[in-house]
Motif scaffolding. Structure first.
Motif, PDB file in Angstrom:
ATOM      1  N   GLY A   1      29.374  37.971  34.105  1.00 29.56           N
ATOM      2  CA  GLY A   1      29.754  38.728  34.300  1.00 29.56           C
ATOM      3  C   GLY A   1      29.238  38.621  35.906  1.00 29.56           C
ATOM      4  N   PHE A   2      29.322  39.263  36.787  1.00 28.71           N
ATOM      5  CA  PHE A   2      28.990  39.424  38.427  1.00 28.71           C
ATOM      6  C   PHE A   2      28.625  40.604  38.675  1.00 28.71           C
ATOM      7  CE2 PHE A   2      33.009  36.548  36.999  1.00 28.71           C
ATOM      8  CZ  PHE A   2      32.951  34.745  36.717  1.00 28.71           C
ATOM      9  N   GLU A   3      27.692  40.172  39.761  1.00 29.93           N
ATOM     10  CA  GLU A   3      27.499  41.237  40.005  1.00 29.93           C
ATOM     11  C   GLU A   3      27.674  41.495  41.488  1.00 29.93           C
ATOM     12  OE1 GLU A   3      22.983  42.087  42.656  1.00 29.93           O
ATOM     13  OE2 GLU A   3      23.619  40.835  41.668  1.00 29.93           O
ATOM     14  N   SER A   4      28.553  41.011  41.883  1.00 29.08           N
ATOM     15  CA  SER A   4      29.946  41.921  42.529  1.00 29.08           C
ATOM     16  C   SER A   4      30.082  42.949  42.321  1.00 29.08           C
ATOM     17  CB  SER A   4      30.695  40.678  43.041  1.00 29.08           C
ATOM     18  OG  SER A   4      31.372  39.571  42.131  1.00 29.08           O
ATOM     19  N   PHE A   5      31.033  42.661  40.671  1.00 31.55           N
ATOM     20  CA  PHE A   5      31.990  43.590  40.427  1.00 31.55           C
ATOM     21  C   PHE A   5      31.184  45.117  40.288  1.00 31.55           C
ATOM     22  CE2 PHE A   5      33.834  40.158  37.515  1.00 31.55           C
ATOM     23  CZ  PHE A   5      35.226  39.541  37.901  1.00 31.55           C
ATOM     24  N   VAL A   6      29.672  45.306  40.326  1.00 26.17           N
ATOM     25  CA  VAL A   6      29.297  46.571  39.956  1.00 26.17           C
ATOM     26  C   VAL A   6      29.874  46.959  41.032  1.00 26.17           C
ATOM     27  CG1 VAL A   6      27.147  47.995  40.184  1.00 26.17           C
ATOM     28  CG2 VAL A   6      27.216  45.377  38.801  1.00 26.17           C
ATOM     29  N   PRO A   7      29.852  48.166  41.055  1.00 23.09           N
ATOM     30  CA  PRO A   7      30.276  49.519  42.687  1.00 23.09           C
ATOM     31  C   PRO A   7      29.813  49.494  43.239  1.00 23.09           C
ATOM     32  CG  PRO A   7      31.371  50.262  40.557  1.00 23.09           C
ATOM     33  CD  PRO A   7      30.107  49.247  39.724  1.00 23.09           C
ATOM     34  N   ASP A   8      30.023  49.612  44.607  1.00 23.69           N
ATOM     35  CA  ASP A   8      28.917  49.698  46.368  1.00 23.69           C
ATOM     36  C   ASP A   8      28.664  50.578  45.325  1.00 23.69           C
ATOM     37  OD1 ASP A   8      29.933  47.374  46.882  1.00 23.69           O
ATOM     38  OD2 ASP A   8      30.859  48.011  48.461  1.00 23.69           O
ATOM     39  N   GLY A   9      26.822  51.360  45.810  1.00 25.02           N
ATOM     40  CA  GLY A   9      26.028  52.050  45.359  1.00 25.02           C
ATOM     41  C   GLY A   9      24.964  52.257  44.085  1.00 25.02           C
ATOM     42  N   VAL A  10      25.735  51.785  43.619  1.00 24.47           N
ATOM     43  CA  VAL A  10      25.112  51.842  41.547  1.00 24.47           C
ATOM     44  C   VAL A  10      24.339  51.221  41.503  1.00 24.47           C
ATOM     45  CG1 VAL A  10      26.420  51.736  39.570  1.00 24.47           C
ATOM     46  CG2 VAL A  10      27.930  52.763  41.235  1.00 24.47           C
ATOM     47  N   PRO A  11      23.253  51.765  41.099  1.00 27.60           N
ATOM     48  CA  PRO A  11      21.855  50.585  40.510  1.00 27.60           C
ATOM     49  C   PRO A  11      22.558  49.813  39.696  1.00 27.60           C
ATOM     50  CG  PRO A  11      21.251  53.190  40.966  1.00 27.60           C
ATOM     51  CD  PRO A  11      22.738  53.320  40.911  1.00 27.60           C
TER      52      PRO A  11
ATOM     53  N   SER B   1      44.609  44.134  35.644  1.00 32.34           N
ATOM     54  CA  SER B   1      43.654  44.192  37.249  1.00 32.34           C
ATOM     55  C   SER B   1      43.903  45.520  37.767  1.00 32.34           C
ATOM     56  CB  SER B   1      43.034  43.238  37.807  1.00 32.34           C
ATOM     57  OG  SER B   1      41.900  43.310  38.247  1.00 32.34           O
ATOM     58  N   ALA B   2      43.192  46.057  37.480  1.00 30.44           N
ATOM     59  CA  ALA B   2      43.018  47.657  38.467  1.00 30.44           C
ATOM     60  C   ALA B   2      42.849  47.486  39.743  1.00 30.44           C
ATOM     61  CB  ALA B   2      42.086  48.520  38.126  1.00 30.44           C
ATOM     62  N   SER B   3      41.449  46.644  40.757  1.00 29.31           N
ATOM     63  CA  SER B   3      41.571  45.937  42.154  1.00 29.31           C
ATOM     64  C   SER B   3      41.032  44.886  42.082  1.00 29.31           C
ATOM     65  CB  SER B   3      40.285  46.482  42.067  1.00 29.31           C
ATOM     66  OG  SER B   3      39.885  45.975  43.758  1.00 29.31           O
ATOM     67  N   GLU B   4      42.479  43.844  42.998  1.00 24.94           N
ATOM     68  CA  GLU B   4      42.087  42.769  42.922  1.00 24.94           C
ATOM     69  C   GLU B   4      40.904  41.485  43.118  1.00 24.94           C
ATOM     70  OE1 GLU B   4      44.482  41.460  46.432  1.00 24.94           O
ATOM     71  OE2 GLU B   4      46.168  42.744  46.647  1.00 24.94           O
ATOM     72  N   ASP B   5      39.836  43.054  43.692  1.00 25.18           N
ATOM     73  CA  ASP B   5      38.534  41.608  43.199  1.00 25.18           C
ATOM     74  C   ASP B   5      37.903  41.889  42.091  1.00 25.18           C
ATOM     75  OD1 ASP B   5      38.086  44.448  43.345  1.00 25.18           O
ATOM     76  OD2 ASP B   5      36.289  44.195  44.410  1.00 25.18           O
ATOM     77  N   LEU B   6      38.827  41.701  40.704  1.00 28.39           N
ATOM     78  CA  LEU B   6      37.838  41.922  39.620  1.00 28.39           C
ATOM     79  C   LEU B   6      39.056  41.385  38.489  1.00 28.39           C
ATOM     80  CD1 LEU B   6      37.419  46.122  38.606  1.00 28.39           C
ATOM     81  CD2 LEU B   6      35.905  43.952  39.596  1.00 28.39           C
ATOM     82  N   TYR B   7      38.598  40.309  38.429  1.00 33.39           N
ATOM     83  CA  TYR B   7      39.701  39.935  37.160  1.00 33.39           C
ATOM     84  C   TYR B   7      38.961  38.659  35.781  1.00 33.39           C
ATOM     85  CZ  TYR B   7      36.324  35.685  39.522  1.00 33.39           C
ATOM     86  OH  TYR B   7      34.818  35.128  40.060  1.00 33.39           O
ATOM     87  N   ASP B   8      39.371  38.691  34.531  1.00 28.61           N
ATOM     88  CA  ASP B   8      38.730  38.311  33.648  1.00 28.61           C
ATOM     89  C   ASP B   8      39.310  36.735  33.409  1.00 28.61           C
ATOM     90  OD1 ASP B   8      38.623  37.852  30.911  1.00 28.61           O
ATOM     91  OD2 ASP B   8      40.184  38.497  30.373  1.00 28.61           O
ATOM     92  N   ALA B   9      37.492  36.632  33.528  1.00 31.43           N
ATOM     93  CA  ALA B   9      36.859  35.217  33.918  1.00 31.43           C
ATOM     94  C   ALA B   9      36.766  34.123  32.819  1.00 31.43           C
ATOM     95  CB  ALA B   9      35.608  34.996  34.629  1.00 31.43           C
ATOM     96  N   SER B  10      36.593  35.216  31.160  1.00 27.57           N
ATOM     97  CA  SER B  10      36.836  35.012  29.655  1.00 27.57           C
ATOM     98  C   SER B  10      37.389  33.122  30.008  1.00 27.57           C
ATOM     99  CB  SER B  10      37.304  35.327  28.978  1.00 27.57           C
ATOM    100  OG  SER B  10      37.323  34.951  27.460  1.00 27.57           O
ATOM    101  N   PRO B  11      36.408  31.883  29.199  1.00 27.34           N
ATOM    102  CA  PRO B  11      37.133  30.998  28.375  1.00 27.34           C
ATOM    103  C   PRO B  11      37.408  30.940  27.389  1.00 27.34           C
ATOM    104  CG  PRO B  11      34.678  30.893  28.294  1.00 27.34           C
ATOM    105  CD  PRO B  11      34.878  32.293  28.908  1.00 27.34           C
ATOM    106  N   HIS B  12      38.414  32.585  26.683  1.00 27.23           N
ATOM    107  CA  HIS B  12      38.595  32.377  25.641  1.00 27.23           C
ATOM    108  C   HIS B  12      40.207  33.264  25.526  1.00 27.23           C
ATOM    109  CE1 HIS B  12      35.506  30.147  24.289  1.00 27.23           C
ATOM    110  NE2 HIS B  12      34.697  31.000  24.242  1.00 27.23           N
ATOM    111  N   ASN B  13      39.803  33.735  26.330  1.00 22.29           N
ATOM    112  CA  ASN B  13      40.744  35.034  26.407  1.00 22.29           C
ATOM    113  C   ASN B  13      42.311  33.947  27.159  1.00 22.29           C
ATOM    114  OD1 ASN B  13      39.362  37.127  25.748  1.00 22.29           O
ATOM    115  ND2 ASN B  13      39.482  38.002  28.235  1.00 22.29           N
ATOM    116  N   LEU B  14      43.804  34.716  26.602  1.00 22.81           N
ATOM    117  CA  LEU B  14      44.624  34.190  26.907  1.00 22.81           C
ATOM    118  C   LEU B  14      45.206  34.081  27.935  1.00 22.81           C
ATOM    119  CD1 LEU B  14      47.189  33.346  25.560  1.00 22.81           C
ATOM    120  CD2 LEU B  14      48.377  35.546  25.163  1.00 22.81           C
ATOM    121  N   LEU B  15      45.730  35.255  28.847  1.00 28.53           N
ATOM    122  CA  LEU B  15      45.684  34.956  29.982  1.00 28.53           C
ATOM    123  C   LEU B  15      44.681  34.508  31.219  1.00 28.53           C
ATOM    124  CD1 LEU B  15      47.433  38.666  31.310  1.00 28.53           C
ATOM    125  CD2 LEU B  15      48.604  36.225  30.186  1.00 28.53           C
TER     126      LEU B  15
END
Length: 326
Positions: A36-46, A174-188
């Motif tokens: 995962g990526f810390e930048s994916f966590v919503p702003d203001g969420v611990p 994706s529901a937002s352009e800044d959230l993406y699937d970075a998996s090295p195993h998933n199809l897309l």
């Protein structure tokens, strides 16, 4: 009422976290950032960077943030790779879940939404899977998810845990352009990476007993999946009846061949995929009925296959752009 989202910095978990935020539900995210990526966590969420294999730390997090429920998304999610890494898969998906449940019990946290998988069914005998279809997983990953469901059920009997498990297979979009699937195993992600690099995408097998010889799966949009996680959490908070498991399925499915043709249309890049060998533990067809989830969890297929692929392509291209910072 605060929800702990495990794996909330990952592709699926971050969409769940954002959906929770949009619904106004307080939360804290825990993730070891292995995928995962810390930048994916919503702003203001611990956010807590930690492994859920550390039970003492989990207790501290739950107590400090006054957690009342857990949405458990964290896990090792690669069915094909799990065949060659069974012990790692069980550690991440079974030992970690047991550790999490023990911490919940110690802190009096009595509700959980569990991110399970349609892989618990293996290759089902029927054309359409329901929640009552016999479970016969064909990979350590599928087995680990089924064991996770058993752990929840046993804690429900022993300690009154209120829980539900959401079973799904291929999550895309994706529901937002800044959230993406970075998996090295998933199809897309694999297909998009190949196209961007000028390579021909490769698929695993075209000799399955399906109409075009490629695997048939439920491909569901990650935003639709996230919405049902939130609905399940709200149902547990309200104390109303909830089923022990729900299928988040399309009822029809799409083949890998369908995906390839849609990718070509969306990207404008014509290609014929290379054909590789079948992956061990990969069933020919899994398509699930989502009737129960539609009844209880606001489940529906809100996006077409083209919309799923297009939204993920947009997010993938944005992620590949050089940063303007610095």
């Amino acid at each position: 009422m605060t929800w702990l989202v495990t794996g909330g910095a990952g592709y699926i978990g971050s969409h769940v976290a954002r959906a929770l935020a949009q619904a106004g539900l307080p939360m804290v995210v825990i993730d070891d950032l292995s995928t995962g990526f810390e930048s994916f966590v919503p702003d203001g969420v611990p956010f807590v960077r930690a492994t859920i294999l550390d039970g003492e730390n989990l207790q501290r997090v739950m107590q400090f943030h006054k957690v009342t429920g857990v949405i458990h998304v964290a896990g090792y999610k690669y069915a094909g790779v799990s065949v060659t890494r069974p012990l790692h898969t069980y550690q991440q998906n079974v030992t970690a879940t047991a550790t999490l449940l023990a911490a919940m019990e110690s802190c009096g946290v009595d509700r959980m939404v569990f991110s399970s998988s349609a892989a618990v069914y293996g290759t089902p005998p029927a054309e359409l899977v329901t929640e009552e279809t016999p479970k016969s997983p064909q990979s350590p990953y599928g087995e680990s998810k089924l064991i996770g469901e058993w752990l929840l059920a046993d804690q429900g009997v022993a300690r009154g845990l209120r829980h539900t498990s959401l079973r799904y297979f291929n999550v895309v979009g994706s529901a937002s352009e800044d959230l993406y699937d970075a998996s090295p195993h998933n199809l897309l992600p694999l297909v998009f990476a190949a196209l961007v690099e000028g390579r021909t995408p490769r698929i695993n097998g075209n000799d399955y007993p399906t109409p075009d010889g490629t695997n048939v799966r439920d491909y569901i949009h990650v935003a639709d999946l996230a919405a049902s996680h939130v609905a399940a959490a709200q149902r547990l908070d309200a104390g109303v009846t909830i089923e022990p498991a729900y299928n988040l399925g399309s009822g029809s499915g799409s083949s890998v061949g369908d995906i390839m043709r849609t990718v070509a249309e969306v990207t404008g890049i014509a290609f014929t995929p290379e054909i590789g060998a079948r992956r061990p533990g990969d069933p020919a067809r899994i398509v699930a009925a989502g009737d129960l989830a539609a009844r209880d969890l606001d489940w529906k297929m809100r996006h077409s296959l083209r919309e799923m692929v297009e939204s993920q392509w947009i997010a993938t291209r944005r992620a590949a752009q050089p940063s303007e910072a610095g």
